[in-house]
Design a protein around this motif. Structure first.
Motif, PDB file in Angstrom:
ATOM      1  N   GLN A   3       0.809  -1.184  -0.129  1.00  0.00           N
ATOM      2  CA  GLN A   3      -0.013  -0.249  -0.338  1.00  0.00           C
ATOM      3  C   GLN A   3       0.849   1.080  -0.069  1.00  0.00           C
ATOM      4  O   GLN A   3       1.650   1.554   0.953  1.00  0.00           O
ATOM      5  CB  GLN A   3      -0.927  -0.024   1.284  1.00  0.00           C
ATOM      6  N   GLY A   4       0.698   1.929  -1.023  1.00  0.00           N
ATOM      7  CA  GLY A   4       1.789   3.203  -1.274  1.00  0.00           C
ATOM      8  C   GLY A   4       1.019   4.325  -0.326  1.00  0.00           C
ATOM      9  O   GLY A   4      -0.139   4.517  -0.098  1.00  0.00           O
ATOM     10  N   GLY A   5       1.866   5.273  -0.015  1.00  0.00           N
ATOM     11  CA  GLY A   5       1.385   6.474   0.715  1.00  0.00           C
ATOM     12  C   GLY A   5       0.272   7.081  -0.060  1.00  0.00           C
ATOM     13  O   GLY A   5      -0.310   7.796   0.649  1.00  0.00           O
ATOM     14  N   GLU A   6      -0.139   6.955  -1.346  1.00  0.00           N
ATOM     15  CA  GLU A   6      -1.025   7.630  -2.124  1.00  0.00           C
ATOM     16  C   GLU A   6      -2.385   6.968  -1.698  1.00  0.00           C
ATOM     17  O   GLU A   6      -3.575   7.791  -2.170  1.00  0.00           O
ATOM     18  CB  GLU A   6      -0.829   7.594  -3.630  1.00  0.00           C
ATOM     19  N   ALA A   7      -2.570   5.712  -1.221  1.00  0.00           N
ATOM     20  CA  ALA A   7      -3.789   5.242  -0.974  1.00  0.00           C
ATOM     21  C   ALA A   7      -4.743   5.875  -0.226  1.00  0.00           C
ATOM     22  O   ALA A   7      -4.389   6.522   0.904  1.00  0.00           O
ATOM     23  CB  ALA A   7      -3.429   3.637  -0.551  1.00  0.00           C
ATOM     24  N   GLY A   8      -6.106   5.659  -0.663  1.00  0.00           N
ATOM     25  CA  GLY A   8      -6.997   6.206   0.222  1.00  0.00           C
ATOM     26  C   GLY A   8      -7.537   5.107   1.227  1.00  0.00           C
ATOM     27  O   GLY A   8      -7.232   4.100   1.528  1.00  0.00           O
ATOM     28  N   GLY A   9      -8.456   5.837   2.246  1.00  0.00           N
ATOM     29  CA  GLY A   9      -8.763   5.055   3.369  1.00  0.00           C
ATOM     30  C   GLY A   9      -7.759   4.644   4.369  1.00  0.00           C
ATOM     31  O   GLY A   9      -6.901   5.364   4.346  1.00  0.00           O
ATOM     32  N   HIS A  10      -7.901   3.595   5.272  1.00  0.00           N
ATOM     33  CA  HIS A  10      -7.006   3.429   6.407  1.00  0.00           C
ATOM     34  C   HIS A  10      -5.507   2.936   5.810  1.00  0.00           C
ATOM     35  O   HIS A  10      -5.331   2.066   4.850  1.00  0.00           O
ATOM     36  CB  HIS A  10      -7.647   2.397   7.284  1.00  0.00           C
ATOM     37  N   ARG A  11      -4.711   3.192   6.613  1.00  0.00           N
ATOM     38  CA  ARG A  11      -3.224   2.641   6.409  1.00  0.00           C
ATOM     39  C   ARG A  11      -3.293   1.399   6.867  1.00  0.00           C
ATOM     40  O   ARG A  11      -3.811   0.982   7.888  1.00  0.00           O
ATOM     41  CB  ARG A  11      -2.150   3.673   7.103  1.00  0.00           C
ATOM     42  N   GLY A  12      -2.591   0.457   6.249  1.00  0.00           N
ATOM     43  CA  GLY A  12      -2.564  -1.101   6.610  1.00  0.00           C
ATOM     44  C   GLY A  12      -1.382  -1.116   7.497  1.00  0.00           C
ATOM     45  O   GLY A  12      -0.993  -2.380   7.917  1.00  0.00           O
ATOM     46  N   SER A  13      -0.585  -0.170   7.946  1.00  0.00           N
ATOM     47  CA  SER A  13       0.526  -0.086   8.794  1.00  0.00           C
ATOM     48  C   SER A  13       0.207  -0.817   9.910  1.00  0.00           C
ATOM     49  O   SER A  13      -0.625  -0.733  10.588  1.00  0.00           O
ATOM     50  CB  SER A  13       1.241   1.307   9.038  1.00  0.00           C
ATOM     51  N   PHE A  14       1.415  -1.614  10.427  1.00  0.00           N
ATOM     52  CA  PHE A  14       1.477  -2.340  11.634  1.00  0.00           C
ATOM     53  C   PHE A  14       2.486  -2.111  12.558  1.00  0.00           C
ATOM     54  O   PHE A  14       2.506  -2.999  13.702  1.00  0.00           O
ATOM     55  CB  PHE A  14       0.840  -3.562  11.643  1.00  0.00           C
ATOM     56  N   THR A  15       3.444  -1.318  11.799  1.00  0.00           N
ATOM     57  CA  THR A  15       4.735  -1.189  12.694  1.00  0.00           C
ATOM     58  C   THR A  15       5.014   0.201  12.742  1.00  0.00           C
ATOM     59  O   THR A  15       4.445   0.865  11.883  1.00  0.00           O
ATOM     60  CB  THR A  15       5.764  -1.979  12.077  1.00  0.00           C
ATOM     61  N   ALA A  16       5.749   0.927  13.934  1.00  0.00           N
ATOM     62  CA  ALA A  16       5.862   2.079  13.792  1.00  0.00           C
ATOM     63  C   ALA A  16       7.365   2.522  13.304  1.00  0.00           C
ATOM     64  O   ALA A  16       8.276   1.647  13.573  1.00  0.00           O
ATOM     65  CB  ALA A  16       5.813   2.638  15.307  1.00  0.00           C
ATOM     66  N   PRO A  17       7.740   3.835  12.842  1.00  0.00           N
ATOM     67  CA  PRO A  17       6.526   4.966  12.750  1.00  0.00           C
ATOM     68  C   PRO A  17       6.037   4.738  11.539  1.00  0.00           C
ATOM     69  O   PRO A  17       6.447   3.905  10.551  1.00  0.00           O
ATOM     70  CB  PRO A  17       7.709   6.049  12.807  1.00  0.00           C
ATOM     71  N   LEU A  18       4.524   5.441  11.546  1.00  0.00           N
ATOM     72  CA  LEU A  18       4.169   5.397  10.309  1.00  0.00           C
ATOM     73  C   LEU A  18       4.834   5.948   9.224  1.00  0.00           C
ATOM     74  O   LEU A  18       5.581   7.134   9.178  1.00  0.00           O
ATOM     75  CB  LEU A  18       2.881   6.350  10.490  1.00  0.00           C
ATOM     76  N   GLN A  19       4.826   5.433   7.989  1.00  0.00           N
ATOM     77  CA  GLN A  19       5.690   5.950   6.764  1.00  0.00           C
ATOM     78  C   GLN A  19       4.649   6.110   5.629  1.00  0.00           C
ATOM     79  O   GLN A  19       3.956   5.168   5.290  1.00  0.00           O
ATOM     80  CB  GLN A  19       6.739   4.990   6.463  1.00  0.00           C
ATOM     81  N   LEU A  20       4.943   7.140   5.102  1.00  0.00           N
ATOM     82  CA  LEU A  20       3.972   7.162   3.651  1.00  0.00           C
ATOM     83  C   LEU A  20       4.825   7.112   2.513  1.00  0.00           C
ATOM     84  O   LEU A  20       5.250   8.254   1.767  1.00  0.00           O
ATOM     85  CB  LEU A  20       3.270   8.487   3.493  1.00  0.00           C
ATOM     86  N   ILE A  21       5.299   5.723   2.030  1.00  0.00           N
ATOM     87  CA  ILE A  21       6.089   5.710   0.868  1.00  0.00           C
ATOM     88  C   ILE A  21       5.515   5.672  -0.233  1.00  0.00           C
ATOM     89  O   ILE A  21       4.576   4.740  -0.579  1.00  0.00           O
ATOM     90  CB  ILE A  21       6.818   4.566   1.066  1.00  0.00           C
ATOM     91  N   PRO A  22       5.629   6.529  -1.466  1.00  0.00           N
ATOM     92  CA  PRO A  22       4.937   6.618  -2.612  1.00  0.00           C
ATOM     93  C   PRO A  22       5.230   4.993  -3.237  1.00  0.00           C
ATOM     94  O   PRO A  22       6.202   4.434  -3.224  1.00  0.00           O
ATOM     95  CB  PRO A  22       5.914   7.691  -3.572  1.00  0.00           C
TER      96      PRO A  22
END
Length: 335
Positions: free
Chosen positions: A169-188
């Motif tokens: 899931q790239g940083g551009e995606a809409g809706g919830h981030r699927g992240s489950f480790t910290a820190p939150l990253q928004l990688i294109p």
């Protein structure tokens, strides 16, 4: 193999979009040649089972179910009270009584059971990795499992857990981030594909900002075996969101989306509005408690036609979405 699981459909998956998907919409996506996905994140076990049964009435083709993996939140009464106080102005402006109690209940096991009992063969997960016991149980019933990752490290953890494929899931995606480790990253997305392709062996499904045929082709050329699309399908005739929401997607401009925790307690990308701006520095309860606290606000806003207090999830490239029509007419543009 992923293509076998896709039932010889196009290598395109309809994003689950919990709270947005309906049986009619999932079936329409499936019939149009995509892998339809039930966003079951907000459902309990029985509701998940009923939803699956409704989709089965509308299509005989394969579809997926997406589940939220989450830890039970530690309820801090002080944080919960501050979160309620932050929302009080919105309750007042909409003429609502504030939510007095929130109870987080365990629904995951019931949802997994519904997937097994209804013989669904594809199950994807967001917000983490299910236990080894759950994955083994699904494997014993022939279920193809798909994880969600927003970094290389998360993708490797999905693979190590024994899952069959991963949505990047790239940083551009809409809706919830699927992240489950910290820190939150928004990688294109394309940077993320470059980092991950070749470093894991399981199939990659690219998600985030994919609107056009060219976007999809580029993702496949960049190392993905399939893609997942969401925002572009929100304006389809079969998508049963409000006209207010659909019009907001069509009218959106560049750089109008934002990442906010304010609606649910989990970071999610949607259209910036008065609610997201006023709640930017406010205390927010952990998911799913914040979601319960804002449910009546969002519901009443929709009924009043007030887009300023609605969660309208959409990707960073929503401004490129222009074509309305049936799901099939949108999909045909990609083929």
């Amino acid at each position: 193999m992923l293509q076998t699981i896709l039932d010889n459909q196009q290598p395109i998956i309809q994003a689950p979009m919990a709270g947005v998907t309906s049986p009619k919409f999932v079936a329409a996506c499936t019939e149009a040649g995509l892998l339809g996905s039930i966003g079951a994140g907000y459902l309990d076990g029985e509701q998940t089972k009923q939803f699956i049964q409704e989709v089965k009435k509308l299509t005989t083709k394969s579809f997926a179910v997406n589940l939220f993996v989450q830890e039970e939140p530690q309820i801090d009464i002080e944080v919960l009270q501050k979160a309620r106080m932050a929302l009080q102005p919105f309750y007042d402006e909409l003429g609502l009584s504030p939510v007095q109690s929130v109870v987080s209940k365990e629904v995951f096991a019931g949802q997994v059971q519904a997937v097994i009992e209804e013989n669904v063969k594809i199950c994807s997960f967001t917000f983490g990795i299910p236990s080894a016991e759950v994955l083994q149980q699904l494997k014993e019933h022939g279920v193809y499992t798909i994880g969600t990752a927003t970094t290389l490290a998360e993708a490797q953890l999905v693979e190590q857990a024994g899952m069959d494929a991963v949505v990047l899931q790239g940083g551009e995606a809409g809706g919830h981030r699927g992240s489950f480790t910290a820190p939150l990253q928004l990688i294109p997305l394309y940077d993320l594909l470059q980092q991950v392709a070749g470093n894991i062996a399981i199939p990659i499904i690219a998600a985030g900002g994919l609107v056009t045929k060219e976007d999809i082709q580029k993702a496949i050329e960049s190392g993905a075996q399939a893609v997942q699309v969401g925002t572009v399908l929100l304006v389809a005739e079969e998508c049963e969101i409000s006209p207010l929401y659909k019009n907001a997607v069509l009218a959106s401009k560049e750089q109008e989306t934002t990442i906010t925790l304010a609606f649910t307690g989990k970071p999610a990308r949607g259209l910036a509005n008065d609610f997201t701006r006023r709640m930017k520095d406010a205390t927010v309860a952990p998911y799913p408690l914040q979601n319960y606290l804002t449910t009546t606000i969002r519901k009443e806003s929709a009924e009043q036609g007030n887009a300023e207090y609605l969660s309208m999830w959409m990707g960073e490239n929503s401004h490129l979405v222009q074509q309305t029509g049936t799901v099939k007419s949108i999909v045909d543009k990609w083929l």
